[in-house]
Design a protein around this motif. Structure first.
Motif, short mmCIF file in Angstrom:
data_model
loop_
_atom_site.label_atom_id
_atom_site.label_comp_id
_atom_site.label_asym_id
_atom_site.label_seq_id
_atom_site.Cartn_x
_atom_site.Cartn_y
_atom_site.Cartn_z
N SER A 1 28.09 -22.08 37.22
CA SER A 1 26.80 -21.94 37.88
C SER A 1 26.47 -20.46 38.09
CB SER A 1 26.81 -22.68 39.22
OG SER A 1 25.50 -22.92 39.67
N TYR A 2 27.45 -19.68 38.47
CA TYR A 2 27.25 -18.24 38.66
C TYR A 2 26.73 -17.60 37.37
CZ TYR A 2 28.29 -13.36 39.74
OH TYR A 2 28.19 -12.01 39.95
N ASN A 3 27.33 -17.94 36.24
CA ASN A 3 26.93 -17.36 34.96
C ASN A 3 25.57 -17.86 34.48
OD1 ASN A 3 29.29 -15.82 34.71
ND2 ASN A 3 30.39 -17.51 33.77
N GLN A 4 25.20 -19.08 34.84
CA GLN A 4 23.96 -19.67 34.32
C GLN A 4 22.73 -19.46 35.19
OE1 GLN A 4 24.92 -23.77 33.64
NE2 GLN A 4 26.35 -23.31 32.00
N THR A 5 22.90 -19.23 36.49
CA THR A 5 21.74 -19.21 37.39
C THR A 5 21.09 -17.85 37.57
OG1 THR A 5 23.10 -18.84 39.35
CG2 THR A 5 22.61 -21.15 38.76
N LYS B 1 20.35 -24.40 47.09
CA LYS B 1 21.05 -25.51 47.74
C LYS B 1 22.36 -25.69 46.99
CE LYS B 1 20.68 -30.25 49.19
NZ LYS B 1 19.82 -31.41 49.31
N CYS B 2 23.45 -25.42 47.67
CA CYS B 2 24.77 -25.42 47.05
C CYS B 2 25.53 -26.70 47.39
CB CYS B 2 25.54 -24.19 47.53
SG CYS B 2 27.19 -24.03 46.82
N ASN B 3 26.33 -27.16 46.44
CA ASN B 3 27.12 -28.37 46.68
C ASN B 3 28.62 -28.08 46.82
OD1 ASN B 3 27.88 -27.81 44.06
ND2 ASN B 3 27.40 -29.82 43.24
N LYS C 1 30.56 -26.69 43.05
CA LYS C 1 31.76 -27.40 42.62
C LYS C 1 32.27 -26.85 41.30
CE LYS C 1 30.77 -31.68 45.05
NZ LYS C 1 30.45 -33.10 44.91
N ASN C 2 31.36 -26.31 40.50
CA ASN C 2 31.68 -25.65 39.23
C ASN C 2 31.17 -24.21 39.32
OD1 ASN C 2 32.72 -28.04 37.64
ND2 ASN C 2 30.73 -28.78 38.33
#
Length: 146
Positions: A123-127, A31-33, A118-119
């Motif tokens: 998020s790409y690096n952490q998820t 679920k993306c914001n 939004k960030n």
């Protein structure tokens, strides 16, 4: 070991766009914001491009919207406007499938995770979302090499 894959059928609201996708019966959906996903309430799971197939004359009913980096290809039905799948920026080698656009009966469980669009870079690096469009055997090989 990768879970067993099944064929899930799905498409848009008016059924002009139809497809099938090979995926487990239990999926992790994101679920993306980001500005686009939050406005349309998008929650999707990602599969390798090879596991997704458009059916019949679906292609003639599709149109695409892009913005920003133009990496994401937001594909939607020209008739009803539903985005049942698209190519995500996080996984340009994959397909993001809106899990609510699957026909009932083949999905047993959906774990929803948050993607902070939004960030985006953080998020790409952490998820670890980028691994979702890779076959499990390719991921295992990479991990063994490291």
């Amino acid at each position: 070991m990768e879970p067993k894959l099944v064929v899930h059928n799905g498409g848009c609201h008016c059924r002009k766009v139809r497809w099938h996708v090979l995926a487990p019966t239990s999926v992790v959906a994101w679920k993306c914001n980001c500005s686009d996903c939050s406005m349309r309430g998008n929650t999707h799971f990602v599969v390798p491009h090879e596991r997704f197939e458009l059916l019949g004359d679906s292609k003639e009913y599709l149109t695409t919207y892009t913005f920003g980096t133009h990496t994401a290809k937001h594909t939607f039905c020209k008739v009803c406007g539903i985005t049942s799948f698209y190519t995500p920026r996080s996984n340009p080698d994959g397909i993001a499938v809106a899990f609510r656009c699957l026909d009932p009966g083949t999905l047993s469980d959906v774990e929803i995770r948050h993607y902070d669009g939004k960030n985006w870079e953080n998020s790409y690096n952490q998820t670890g979302i980028s691994s979702c469009s890779k076959e499990q055997s390719a991921i295992d090989s990479t991990q063994q090499q490291n």
